[in-house]
Design a protein around this motif. Structure first.
Motif, PDB file in Angstrom:
ATOM      1  N   GLY B 194       4.233   1.374  -5.744  1.00  8.80           N
ATOM      2  CA  GLY B 194       4.787   0.437  -4.139  1.00  8.80           C
ATOM      3  C   GLY B 194       5.931   1.844  -4.116  1.00  8.80           C
ATOM      4  O   GLY B 194       6.580   2.093  -3.602  1.00  8.80           O
ATOM      5  N   ARG B 195       6.675   1.954  -5.062  1.00  9.56           N
ATOM      6  CA  ARG B 195       7.635   2.134  -5.676  1.00  9.56           C
ATOM      7  C   ARG B 195       7.732   4.282  -5.741  1.00  9.56           C
ATOM      8  O   ARG B 195       8.676   3.984  -5.268  1.00  9.56           O
ATOM      9  CB  ARG B 195       8.252   2.074  -7.306  1.00  9.56           C
ATOM     10  CG  ARG B 195       8.804   0.734  -7.119  1.00  9.56           C
ATOM     11  CD  ARG B 195       9.843   0.240  -8.870  1.00  9.56           C
ATOM     12  NE  ARG B 195      10.564   0.954  -8.958  1.00  9.56           N
ATOM     13  CZ  ARG B 195      11.393   0.176 -10.018  1.00  9.56           C
ATOM     14  NH1 ARG B 195      10.966  -0.504 -10.900  1.00  9.56           N
ATOM     15  NH2 ARG B 195      12.594   1.191  -9.687  1.00  9.56           N
ATOM     16  N   ILE B 196       6.797   4.634  -5.972  1.00 11.01           N
ATOM     17  CA  ILE B 196       7.039   5.889  -4.941  1.00 11.01           C
ATOM     18  C   ILE B 196       6.006   6.453  -4.022  1.00 11.01           C
ATOM     19  O   ILE B 196       5.743   7.750  -4.017  1.00 11.01           O
ATOM     20  CB  ILE B 196       5.738   6.634  -6.993  1.00 11.01           C
ATOM     21  CG1 ILE B 196       4.998   6.001  -7.258  1.00 11.01           C
ATOM     22  CG2 ILE B 196       6.912   6.199  -8.003  1.00 11.01           C
ATOM     23  CD1 ILE B 196       3.673   6.998  -8.053  1.00 11.01           C
ATOM     24  N   THR B 197       5.360   5.235  -3.101  1.00 14.48           N
ATOM     25  CA  THR B 197       4.940   5.281  -2.427  1.00 14.48           C
ATOM     26  C   THR B 197       5.736   5.279  -0.910  1.00 14.48           C
ATOM     27  O   THR B 197       6.744   4.861  -0.689  1.00 14.48           O
ATOM     28  CB  THR B 197       4.383   3.650  -1.954  1.00 14.48           C
ATOM     29  OG1 THR B 197       2.778   3.823  -2.453  1.00 14.48           O
ATOM     30  CG2 THR B 197       3.070   4.470  -0.813  1.00 14.48           C
ATOM     31  N   ASP B 198       6.093   6.162  -0.400  1.00 13.32           N
ATOM     32  CA  ASP B 198       6.468   6.222   1.290  1.00 13.32           C
ATOM     33  C   ASP B 198       6.135   5.611   2.564  1.00 13.32           C
ATOM     34  O   ASP B 198       4.783   5.263   2.424  1.00 13.32           O
ATOM     35  CB  ASP B 198       6.397   8.100   0.854  1.00 13.32           C
ATOM     36  CG  ASP B 198       7.180   8.982   0.219  1.00 13.32           C
ATOM     37  OD1 ASP B 198       8.401   8.306  -0.342  1.00 13.32           O
ATOM     38  OD2 ASP B 198       6.654  10.539  -0.137  1.00 13.32           O
ATOM     39  N   GLY B 199       6.988   5.229   2.988  1.00 13.51           N
ATOM     40  CA  GLY B 199       6.705   5.149   4.021  1.00 13.51           C
ATOM     41  C   GLY B 199       6.621   3.216   4.135  1.00 13.51           C
ATOM     42  O   GLY B 199       6.938   2.984   3.104  1.00 13.51           O
ATOM     43  N   SER B 200       6.179   3.038   5.574  1.00 10.03           N
ATOM     44  CA  SER B 200       6.097   1.374   5.886  1.00 10.03           C
ATOM     45  C   SER B 200       5.293   1.190   4.462  1.00 10.03           C
ATOM     46  O   SER B 200       4.803  -0.349   4.029  1.00 10.03           O
ATOM     47  CB  SER B 200       5.379   1.063   6.847  1.00 10.03           C
ATOM     48  OG  SER B 200       4.612   2.166   6.952  1.00 10.03           O
ATOM     49  N   ALA B 201       3.853   1.785   3.417  1.00 12.49           N
ATOM     50  CA  ALA B 201       3.215   1.239   2.833  1.00 12.49           C
ATOM     51  C   ALA B 201       3.482   1.183   1.388  1.00 12.49           C
ATOM     52  O   ALA B 201       3.158  -0.003   0.754  1.00 12.49           O
ATOM     53  CB  ALA B 201       1.848   2.182   2.866  1.00 12.49           C
ATOM     54  N   ALA B 202       4.630   1.644   1.284  1.00 12.94           N
ATOM     55  CA  ALA B 202       5.318   0.895   0.036  1.00 12.94           C
ATOM     56  C   ALA B 202       5.878  -0.465   0.145  1.00 12.94           C
ATOM     57  O   ALA B 202       5.625  -1.070  -1.242  1.00 12.94           O
ATOM     58  CB  ALA B 202       7.098   2.222  -0.010  1.00 12.94           C
TER      59      ALA B 202
END
Lengths: 324, 252
Positions: B194-202
């Protein structure tokens, strides 16, 4: 008491039970006979509400097993092929637990437990841990858990599986003692077990009931024919004379025993006394006249081969009609 | 016929019998004591080496670090315990006693779940002497400790229910424990994903991590309703799915 109507059971793409219709009356002891893979365990598991049929209905005392499984289970005692035991518990503790699960209160358990221990011959090991028991005793504990709550119906899946001859006799006695108190359905692939314990036999083959009835009814469907081994003293000449006499009485030869030279004959079982008489009257020394297989075994072999069940001869049907 | 007049069976009384039997069984075999001993050993080691450490720390920080580590110990204990829930009895065949008794899937699942949860709660609460040391020698509030332990109990219940679901699907206890460990491990890893995911999916992805994401408020002594709801929902879904698996097994 138990009625199944057009029951089918399918596992993935394999149909293991096909159009099963059976009816068991209160107080009967019915044996479910079939070779391995015939569908015996699946049938019993459906009756015990462990499995649902893919189609058809199962009713126990008029209650639908699919709609009210808890109600049906309250009427049942079930011994699977491997007894469902908790090894860390003592026998007495385990039976109290099984009773409480089925709604027995402390007073009823106190009364019932000594009865069950006595009925199943477990008094001496009541305080022993289940993990320390022999196979025969584990099987008895399995039966005890199935009867502790005094169910109306007892379902036993291969109750003598893996027992030694002494244990088999003991188990047979135990089942006989239970007959009066419960409607019993037991499965086995051992013929003598069925012959000695059951009132009625259901023969299952390839997921279908291929034959059913009492041992006598099934025998009459065979037309009373069976194998008999005849041993006469006096060498080849005596044997040839015996064979000629037997053929004259309608028996046909099916070979001879390699060591003793005894004759294996097939014919009407009712003709055995006449055959013995003829041999003796002809001056032959008759050493043995022994039916080689029971009628039930013949029927079972027929069914296992997938032969269509033989219709009962007219005389047998008539006799039944008259007696009813 | 002398056979039974049909007994009136109260399903919840039978459920209580399942609970009591299971709870006793943990103390009759070495497994319960072993899990308890190893959990306390790990708690003590982590308290001494990580939470207290070598430098000077505020007692609140020591408590926070201890609670966070202890939550992972509870999580691991729940994973190990969960293998006994259904898979072990399936392997031995003992489950047929329950399945042929007049009780439904809900009573079986809940009886077994609460027995395992009671053991885990006992194990968790028996480590209270460690935060009590901080309470006596330092300056932490009782509420902080209570929130931390409430969070641990929630971690225990949610992981146990996930483990129960996996155990219901597994043919062998060993498979159950490995599969539960893999599933729970993957959920915790989602925090880092989650910490390296962009946007609202994070936030959604990170929000799948039970301890890394949702225990943070409890370790700080806070009671976050969102985190509370996460653990309760996960527990409910795990139990519901377990009941469905058992009911489905009759149809197979």
């Amino acid at each position: 008491m138990i009625r199944t109507t057009h029951v089918f059971k399918q596992y993935a793409d394999r149909e293991v039970i096909r159009d099963l219709d059976l009816h068991i009356e209160q107080g009967e002891c019915v044996g479910l006979l079939g070779e391995n893979g015939a569908g015996k365990t699946t049938t019993l598991r459906m009756l015990a509400c462990l499995l649902l049929p893919s189609a058809g209905s199962i009713r126990v005392n008029g209650v639908d097993a699919e709609e009210h499984p808890e109600q049906v289970r309250a009427e049942l005692g079930y011994l699977p092929d491997t007894p469902p035991l908790y090894d860390e518990m003592s026998v007495g503790e385990y039976l109290r637990f099984a009773g409480k699960l089925r709604g027995m209160d402390a007073a009823r358990l106190k009364r019932r437990l000594p009865e069950v221990l006595d009925q199943t011959g477990l008094e001496d090991v009541a305080e022993q841990r289940i993990s320390t028991l022999s196979h025969g005793y584990r099987q008895r504990v399995g039966i005890a858990q199935a009867v502790v709550h005094e169910p109306a119906i007892l379902i036993l899946d291969e109750p003598i599986n893996g027992l030694d001859p002494v244990q088999i006799v003991e188990m047979r006695e135990m089942i006989r003692r239970l007959r009066g108190a419960h409607t019993i359905l037991l499965s086995t692939h051992i013929l003598t077990e069925i012959e000695q314990t059951c009132d009625r036999i259901l023969m299952l083959h390839d997921g279908r009931i291929a034959a059913e009835g009492t041992e006598q009814e099934l025998s009459s469907r065979l037309g009373g024919r069976g194998f008999v081994r005849v041993e006469v003293r006096g060498g080849d000449e005596a044997r040839a004379k015996a064979l000629a006499l037997a053929e004259g009485l309608g028996f046909s030869a099916h070979g001879a025993h390699a060591q003793t030279g005894a004759l294996d004959l097939e014919g009407d079982a009712a003709g055995h006394p006449a055959l013995a008489r003829a041999l003796i009257e002809a001056g032959l020394e008759l050493a043995r006249l022994e039916p080689r297989s029971s009628d039930l075994e013949e029927i079972f072999l027929q069914v296992s081969r997938g032969d269509p069940p033989v219709e009962a001869p007219e005389s047998a049907t008539d006799a039944k009609e008259v007696s009813s | 016929m002398s056979a039974a007049t049909a007994l009136h069976v109260s399903p919840w009384r039978s459920c209580l019998q399942v609970y009591l039997r299971d709870l006793k069984s943990y103390f009759r075999t070495p497994s319960g004591y072993l899990i308890w001993a190893v959990s306390l050993l790990l708690d003590g080691l982590l308290f001494n080496s990580v939470a207290i450490g070598e430098g000077r720390r505020l007692s609140t920080d020591v408590l926070q670090i201890y609670l966070f580590n202890a939550a992972f110990v509870v999580e691991a204990a729940a994973v190990v315990l969960s293998m006994r829930l259904l898979a072990e009895e399936r392997a031995t065949g003992a489950q047929l006693l329950l399945f042929t008794s007049p009780l439904g899937e809900a009573q079986i699942v809940l009886g077994r779940f609460f027995a395992a949860f009671s053991l885990l709660a006992l194990i968790t609460l028996s480590s209270l002497y460690l935060p009590a040391l901080i309470f006596v020698h330092g300056k932490v509030s009782f509420g902080h400790i209570a929130a931390g332990y409430l969070g641990m109990l929630l971690v225990a219940s949610s992981i146990l229910s996930v483990g129960m679901f996996v155990s219901a699907l597994s043919p062998r206890p060993f498979v159950a424990v490995l599969a539960t460990a893999a599933l729970v491990g993957s959920m915790e890893l989602c925090y880092f994903v989650g910490r390296i995911t962009d946007g609202s999916a994070a936030s959604f992805v990170a929000g799948l991590a039970p301890v890394w994401q949702h225990y943070q408020s409890f370790r700080r002594g806070l009671l976050d309703l969102g985190d509370l709801a996460f653990f309760l929902t996960l527990t409910y879904l795990g139990l519901l799915a377990s009941m469905r698996v058992l009911a489905g097994a009759r149809r197979r």
